[in-house]
Design an enzyme around this catalytic site. Structure first.
Site, PDB file in Angstrom:
ATOM      1  N   GLU A  67      -4.578  10.361   2.157  1.00  0.00           N
ATOM      2  CA  GLU A  67      -5.530   9.366   1.668  1.00  0.00           C
ATOM      3  C   GLU A  67      -5.715   8.314   2.761  1.00  0.00           C
ATOM      4  O   GLU A  67      -4.730   7.802   3.297  1.00  0.00           O
ATOM      5  CB  GLU A  67      -5.011   8.704   0.392  1.00  0.00           C
ATOM      6  N   ARG A 309      10.550  15.357   0.371  1.00  0.00           N
ATOM      7  CA  ARG A 309       9.958  14.322   1.213  1.00  0.00           C
ATOM      8  C   ARG A 309      10.868  14.007   2.389  1.00  0.00           C
ATOM      9  O   ARG A 309      12.050  14.321   2.381  1.00  0.00           O
ATOM     10  CB  ARG A 309       9.740  13.045   0.408  1.00  0.00           C
ATOM     11  N   LYS A 319       3.758   3.809   1.870  1.00  0.00           N
ATOM     12  CA  LYS A 319       2.638   3.052   2.448  1.00  0.00           C
ATOM     13  C   LYS A 319       2.435   1.724   1.729  1.00  0.00           C
ATOM     14  O   LYS A 319       2.011   0.746   2.341  1.00  0.00           O
ATOM     15  CB  LYS A 319       1.357   3.892   2.411  1.00  0.00           C
TER      16      LYS A 319
END
Length: 591
Positions: A67, A309, A319
């Site tokens: 994104e 992850r 983020k």
């Protein structure tokens, strides 16, 4: 199976093709134990698979879909390494492979062109070449038409519940499952769940034509509230946002959610393997909304594959938290070298090859709680620079040394650019009557474990074949040593305990050196029991998860930043060569 190959130790993803053959994709995802066959939405018909293979030629197609709401970090590098690495390996083996660079740009409030530009630059910097660049917004029209189809078929409805009301109803459903109830109690269902198709079509059109306020209406899947998979409890598909989109402009005021968009665009782009991190596992289960939606639309279903992850000690890779550190001034921008953003790592001196080597070393695994020690990342760049970088002298905390005897005029010495690689050549260093050593390399009181200089003690001067002996000390009014006097002589039979690096006055450049330490005090700044840090901040939980490599948006808390994580020194480095410039690699030589 790819997932079995990734259990336990991490698998190096450019060394071994661990993804299943696209030609075998009938059952796209194994069923969860105990789930009835009627909830198996992950099956392709042979006709669907044949049509897909005709379009792709049977090659492997992966995608990297961040994104554009921030700068990429080391977790995204791992995602890139997996997606691009597997496609490259398939191509190398003659099976065909390519990766699509897709921007998951469904939230216009958070996305900026500067993020898009930075992401593209970092993808290229790490050596990845996508077959094409796409945007989820490229498919807004198709996504809207699919939504209308779902409403027409009674599989989606317009809801007017508030966020608080949605949470309350989901809590009721969750408790009903805990209590093993056969029917759901009042309050579990949205009051608008059984609205007629005609009325839902009219309401959805009102959403599209800006006749509702933001938050007043949203489109939901009509899922399965009795499913033990919470992702099936009427997930949101469309919401209203009166914000211009950086890619599509002001054409739309309704925007699809990640859960709705992700799977459909995967199918439209004929992705063979959709690789995501483990927080997406329930959404992408065979009985989850990813496959429910594709099954309802009767379109091709890619394989989905989840892995752990990237977590690294003493760092945050969220983020949202990185953004808080930047906006609240705890660091000096997204490219601050204390952050594990790719721009920050690059500025700190990390190379693309070192970052890729790190990703290969940790590999991929399905273990959900793997945290890599910081030194593993640091060793990747150290090992590379140890081989590739020329050496140079640099004095970070200078102490002035005046040579009173043994040096009538400046002498030039040839010093190897690399102690182990003669092919790197030599560099000239000049020894003059005024030189500088490190303050830490001098003590007024000597000791057995000290290898530096002290009064009446000899040390070697690196690269010269000379020894230096302290014969006098100058102090200020507070008793601090301000300079020392020394004599030099050929080493001869002397066996000094230590050898010091040094620079000469007039033959070194003045520079500012920034010394970076760990930003956080705690090994795990994301620990749920940690007190919230003002640096990390506490943000409101957003609606949908972001793409691979992004944060689990439910994370909260953190640890305080270290005040001493950045120290600035005015120092005297000696360039390793006359053509040393911006971006040149060099290792500070010190024994």
């Amino acid at each position: 199976e790819g997932e079995k190959g990734a259990e336990g130790e991490g698998v190096a993803t450019s060394a071994k093709l661990i993804l299943s053959s696209p030609k075998e994709n009938i059952q796209s995802k194994p069923m969860r134990e105990g789930v009835p066959e009627e909830r198996n939405y992950a099956k392709n018909t042979q006709a669907m698979l044949d049509q897909h293979l005709k379009a792709t030629g049977g090659k492997y197609i992966t995608r990297f879909p961040p994104e554009p709401n921030g700068y990429l970090h080391i977790g995204h590098a791992k995602a890139m390494n997996f997606n691009f690495g597997q496609a490259r390996l398939a191509k190398k083996e003659g099976l065909g492979g390519e990766t699509i660079m897709r921007f998951d740009d469904t939230n216009p409030e958070a996305e900026k062109q500067e993020y898009i530009d930075s992401i593209l630059a970092n993808v290229k910097w790490l050596g990845n070449e996508p077959v094409k660049v796409t945007y989820s917004s490229d498919y807004f029209q198709e996504l809207y038409e699919f939504a209308v189809q779902l409403v027409r078929e009674g599989r989606a409805y317009v809801c007017h519940q508030t966020k608080e009301e949605v949470k309350k109803s989901r809590d009721i459903i969750r408790q009903a499952h805990i209590d093993h109830l056969e029917t759901l109690p009042p309050g579990a269902y949205s009051p608008w769940r059984d609205t007629s198709v005609e009325e839902n079509l009219a309401k959805f059109e009102k959403m599209r034509t800006a006749q509702y306020k933001e938050g007043e209406a949203f489109l939901r899947m009509k899922g399965e509230l009795m499913s033990d998979n919470p992702a099936m409890w009427d997930t949101a598909f469309y919401r209203i946002k009166y914000t211009a989109h950086p890619h599509s402009g002001d054409k739309w005021c309704i925007y699809p959610t990640y859960d709705y968009t992700h799977c459909i665009v995967d199918s439209l782009e004929n992705i063979t393997h959709s690789l995501c991190t483990l927080e997406f596992e329930t959404r992408q289960a065979a009985d989850g909304p990813y496959y429910w939606l594709l099954d309802a639309l009767r379109v091709y279903k890619p394989v989905t594959w989840e892995y752990s992850r990237c977590n690294i000690t003493y760092n945050v890779l969220s983020k949202r938290k990185l953004n808080a550190l930047v906006t609240k001034g705890y660091v000096k921008g997204w490219d601050d070298p204390r952050l594990l953003t790719l721009d920050g790592l690059r500025r700190r001196g990390y190379t693309a090859t070192a970052i890729n080597a790190f990703c290969e070393q940790i590999g991929v695994t399905r273990a959900g709680s793997v945290t890599t020690q910081t030194h593993v990342l640091e060793n990747c760049i150290r090992n590379e620079l140890d081989v590739s970088a020329k050496r140079a002298f640099a004095v970070l905390r200078p102490l002035k040394v005046e040579v009173t005897e043994g040096l009538d005029s400046p002498q030039i010495f040839q010093v190897p650019n690399h102690p182990k690689d003669p092919s790197m050549g030599e560099r000239p260093v000049t020894l003059s009557k005024v030189l500088y050593i490190e303050q830490d390399d001098f003590r007024l009181q000597d000791s057995k474990d000290f290898y530096g200089l002290a009064p009446e003690k000899e040390v070697g001067l690196l690269g010269t074949g000379l020894v230096l002996c302290c014969v006098g000390v100058n102090k200020d009014k507070k008793g601090n040593v301000t300079s020392i006097k020394a004599v030099v002589k050929p080493r001869g039979d002397s066996k000094p305990k230590g050898n010091l690096h040094w620079v000469s006055e007039g033959h070194a450049v003045k520079a500012e050196v920034r010394l970076y330490e760990r930003l956080f005090k705690a090994e795990n700044p994301n620990a749920p029991t940690a007190p919230p840090a003002s640096a990390a901040g506490a943000a409101a939980a957003p609606a949908a998860p972001a793409a691979e490599g992004d944060e689990d948006e439910d994370e909260e808390g953190g640890r305080s930043c270290r005040v001493e994580s950045l120290r600035v020194r005015r120092c005297f480095p000696k360039p390793c060569s006359e053509d040393s410039g911006t971006g040149a690699e060099a290792c500070r030589e010190r024994v």
